[in-house]
Motif scaffolding. Structure first.
Motif, PDB file in Angstrom:
ATOM      1  N   ALA A  85      43.588  35.500  46.371  1.00 58.21           N
ATOM      2  CA  ALA A  85      43.575  34.361  45.453  1.00 58.21           C
ATOM      3  C   ALA A  85      42.391  33.475  45.798  1.00 58.21           C
ATOM      4  N   ALA A  86      41.756  32.914  44.788  1.00 61.69           N
ATOM      5  CA  ALA A  86      40.521  32.155  44.978  1.00 61.69           C
ATOM      6  C   ALA A  86      40.716  30.926  45.864  1.00 61.69           C
ATOM      7  N   GLY A  87      41.688  30.090  45.600  1.00 61.13           N
ATOM      8  CA  GLY A  87      41.805  28.830  46.324  1.00 61.13           C
ATOM      9  C   GLY A  87      42.541  28.918  47.650  1.00 61.13           C
ATOM     10  N   SER A  88      43.628  29.663  47.686  1.00 64.12           N
ATOM     11  CA  SER A  88      44.493  29.624  48.866  1.00 64.12           C
ATOM     12  C   SER A  88      44.114  30.627  49.950  1.00 64.12           C
ATOM     13  N   GLY A  89      43.423  31.692  49.609  1.00 60.10           N
ATOM     14  CA  GLY A  89      43.060  32.687  50.612  1.00 60.10           C
ATOM     15  C   GLY A  89      44.182  33.673  50.896  1.00 60.10           C
ATOM     16  N   LYS A  90      45.256  33.648  50.096  1.00 60.33           N
ATOM     17  CA  LYS A  90      46.340  34.608  50.275  1.00 60.33           C
ATOM     18  C   LYS A  90      45.971  35.911  49.584  1.00 60.33           C
ATOM     19  N   LEU A  91      46.303  37.013  50.224  1.00 62.19           N
ATOM     20  CA  LEU A  91      45.975  38.311  49.669  1.00 62.19           C
ATOM     21  C   LEU A  91      46.991  38.725  48.616  1.00 62.19           C
ATOM     22  N   PHE A  92      46.529  39.500  47.655  1.00 62.16           N
ATOM     23  CA  PHE A  92      47.438  40.137  46.701  1.00 62.16           C
ATOM     24  C   PHE A  92      47.958  41.398  47.386  1.00 62.16           C
ATOM     25  N   GLY A  93      49.138  41.338  47.931  1.00 68.46           N
ATOM     26  CA  GLY A  93      49.667  42.431  48.739  1.00 68.46           C
ATOM     27  C   GLY A  93      49.344  42.171  50.197  1.00 68.46           C
ATOM     28  N   SER A  94      49.196  43.233  50.979  1.00 67.10           N
ATOM     29  CA  SER A  94      48.841  43.071  52.378  1.00 67.10           C
ATOM     30  C   SER A  94      47.918  44.198  52.809  1.00 67.10           C
ATOM     31  N   VAL A  95      47.292  44.022  53.952  1.00 70.64           N
ATOM     32  CA  VAL A  95      46.385  45.020  54.498  1.00 70.64           C
ATOM     33  C   VAL A  95      47.227  46.111  55.151  1.00 70.64           C
TER      34      VAL A  95
END
Length: 151
Positions: A85-95
């Protein structure tokens, strides 16, 4: 159920070990994945041959594991891009461990098996993280990951 392990199974044993497990675990997990075979008299005789071959390879494997560890230590922080996500730095899913293996290969490291990579928890944020690569029962290395947002 008495089984002979064909590969290294964490928490159970290594190749050639004769283990006693619950029927469901052996029938539904170990046998279909090829991690073990049924223990018979003929198979138990082959265990000795497997162990002799392992002992001959173990020293070479330990030396090879140390070489790979030196290579991984020389990489430094491995860059890994993931959708975020652009603002929060949270990934869509996980590594995933497969993502880590491909990032190590792209950074000039060796080709690893994704089953050797262990994560302490889910990587769901952009930033610096650490993963452990278990190369040999006696050799493991911490790999630094630098997760960034893919554009």
């Amino acid at each position: 159920m008495k089984l002979i392990l064909t590969t290294d199974v964490s928490g159970l044993g290594g190749p050639g070990d004769i283990v006693e497990v619950k029927d469901g675990y052996g029938r539904n997990y170990l046998l279909p994945r090829g991690l073990a075979i049924l223990s018979t008299k003929g198979a138990e005789k082959n265990v000795r041959t497997i162990r002799r071959a392992q002992d001959a390879r173990r020293v070479r494997d330990l030396d090879h594991a140390k070489e790979i560890k030196a290579t991984l230590d020389g990489l430094g922080a491995v860059p890994l891009k993931a959708k975020a996500a652009a603002g929060s730095g949270k990934l869509f899913g996980s590594v995933t461990t497969a993502d880590i293996v491909s990032a190590i290969k792209a950074a000039g490291g060796p080709q690893l098996d994704k089953r050797t990579v262990e994560l302490a928890g889910h990587i769901k944020n952009v930033g610096k993280h650490t993963a452990t690569v278990r190369l040999h029962p006696d050799v493991s290395v911490a790999v630094k990951l630098e997760v960034s947002a893919a554009s």
